[in-house]
Design a protein around this motif. Structure first.
Motif: not given
Length: 492
Positions: A429, A433-435, A459, A462-463, A466
């Motif tokens: 993370p 946040e998830r990577t 979604k 967003q990944i 990050s």
């Protein structure tokens, strides 16, 4: 009477062996002294050879820095480390002479440098002298169908001897993991020695695989089924691990590429005071110009895999998981999918492996959705990453994973193996946040790929954001700083 005779014979036998003890001890001592004299003579000869090294314009002797990298013309992450290390040293020590020991005798030095630029976008500022080694076949795994670790390690000593006879450096850096060359260069060549360890030759994980009688690419099924053979192999591994620790401890500076490798090297080499984590250089900057938009081609989603076609990379798992995903696609109405496997082939064995993977894709009926791209230029690699939705990685206990970092920098959502460097250092993370994602089995990979593809575009974006933000710690610039700081001891 018979018992007395047997007792007398036993006494005579013991007396005979006792009479040989001191002559044998003297003979062994004499042979050891002779061996030491020969080795000392070789060292003096090599030192004389070293003193004849070139001098700079101001008359001072130039420092000769040599890298031992028998496969420097390959296109993997280890080669990127080599060229970035050379570039960093040339910037800081422009007066030094730089040497690369290589077994790539079928190409010229200029072609090797052009290949480095084509594959990695790296151009050196100063000349490099290539010392071509003819005995590289001695470290090929195909030469040793059994006792491969021992055979390759002993072979590397002979290959290192060939290298030392052609050029005696002041500073020697093993950048490919041939630890058995370290005492050769340190004690006979009189060099200051360093090593960059991508992957330990043997690890405690390998010991546990044999101990638990699990089948693996380095633990055949016929051994796992036989408790006696498993015990013998375990003894062999323990003896090898002990010897590997001894030769590794000769290194004046040790650099490792991940937390996973660090833990194993500390447990085997036991040189914690001179061991440093130096994350391998990833060309993060080059991928930052790829826009982070929804990645979907006209024909559907593209899935890519980046990695040399070596057995431990386990490309077969990717193809099997992809076949399962295509079956899910039919049931769940997912968009059309294509898998592209991108990697380098070092030799004929790797090319044979690619052909086997092609046949596997045909057997599973996914050949129309699968492509293989071998030794492609950097620009073509970048183009594939700019279009890919998912980047696959399936190696168990991957030491690091430069390809994974490149995928994350390019905005490709990573699905890596839940072990080693990817688990401990990369797919973690960032600011909560998830990577990326991790998996282990065929079913796990197929389910996670389906999960990623069924996510909303927001979604996935967003990944991607990050993941890209998290990879700056693996940049070329960060590598140069940590590498130069680690090797500084070799120049004192």
């Amino acid at each position: 009477m018979a018992a007395a005779e047997r007792g007398w014979c036993l006494c005579e036998l013991l007396r005979f062996f006792y009479s040989l003890f001191f002559p044998g001890l003297i003979l062994c001592g004499t042979l050891c002294v002779c061996l030491l004299i020969v080795l000392w003579g070789i060292r003096l000869l090599l030192q004389r050879k070293k003193k004849s090294a070139p001098t700079s314009k101001n008359g001072k002797k130039q420092t000769v820095i040599a890298f031992f990298h028998p496969y420097c013309n390959a296109g993997g992450g280890g080669e990127r480390v080599l060229w970035c290390a050379l570039r960093a040293l040339q910037k800081k020590y422009p007066e030094a002479v730089y040497v690369v020991y290589t077994g790539d005798v079928n190409v010229s030095g200029q072609q090797i440098l052009e290949g480095a630029f084509r594959r990695f976008n790296i151009r050196l500022t100063r000349p490099v002298k290539f010392v071509f080694l003819r005995k590289r076949y001695l470290v090929e795994d195909s030469l040793y169908p059994h006792f491969t670790l021992l055979g390759q390690s002993l072979g590397s000593i002979f290959l290192g001897w060939e290298a030392l006879m052609q050029c005696v450096p002041d500073i020697y850096i093993d950048s490919m993991g041939y630890a058995f060359t370290l005492p050769l260069f340190k004690y006979l060549g009189g060099c200051r020695v360093g090593s960059y360890v991508h992957y330990p030759t043997i690890s405690t994980d390998m010991l546990s695989v044999v101990r638990n009688q699990n089948v693996g690419f380095n633990n055949a099924a016929f051994i796992t089924r036989n408790p006696f053979l498993s015990k013998l192999k375990l003894i062999y591994y323990y003896l090898f691990a002990f010897t590997y620790g001894l030769v590794g401890s000769c290194s004046d500076v040790v650099m490792v590429n991940s937390s996973w490798t660090l833990n194993h090297i500390l447990s085997l080499w036991k040189v914690g005071d001179c061991t440093h984590i130096v994350y391998p250089p990833c060309d993060v900057q080059t991928f930052l110009d790829i826009p982070l938009h929804e990645k979907k081609t006209a024909s559907g989603h593209l899935l890519v895999s980046i990695g040399q076609f070596r057995p431990e990379k386990n490309h077969a798992l990717q193809i099997r998981a992809f076949a399962k995903l295509l079956k899910k696609k039919e049931a769940e109405s997912l968009p059309s999918l294509k898998l592209v496997l991108i990697g380098g082939c070092r030799n004929q064995d790797d090319e044979l492996r690619v052909n086997q993977l092609r046949r596997l894709s045909e057997d599973l009926g996914v050949q129309e959705n699968t492509e293989f791209k071998i030794n492609i230029p950097f620009d073509e690699l970048k183009n594939y990453l700019s279009e890919a939705t998912i980047g696959l990685h399936t190696m168990w206990n991957e030491h690091f994973g430069i390809g994974i970092v490149e995928c994350m920098a390019a905005g490709t959502i990573v699905l890596a193996h839940n072990s080693g460097g990817p688990k401990l250092d990369i797919v973690i993370p960032h600011e909560g946040e998830r990577t990326g994602f991790l998996a282990e089995s065929e079913e796990g990979y197929a389910e996670t790929m389906a999960q990623v593809l069924s996510m909303s575009a927001e979604k996935r974006l967003q990944i991607r954001n990050s993941a890209r933000a998290s990879v700056s710690r693996f940049s070329d610039q960060e590598f140069e700083v940590t590498f130069l700081s680690s090797v500084e001891k070799l120049f004192q």
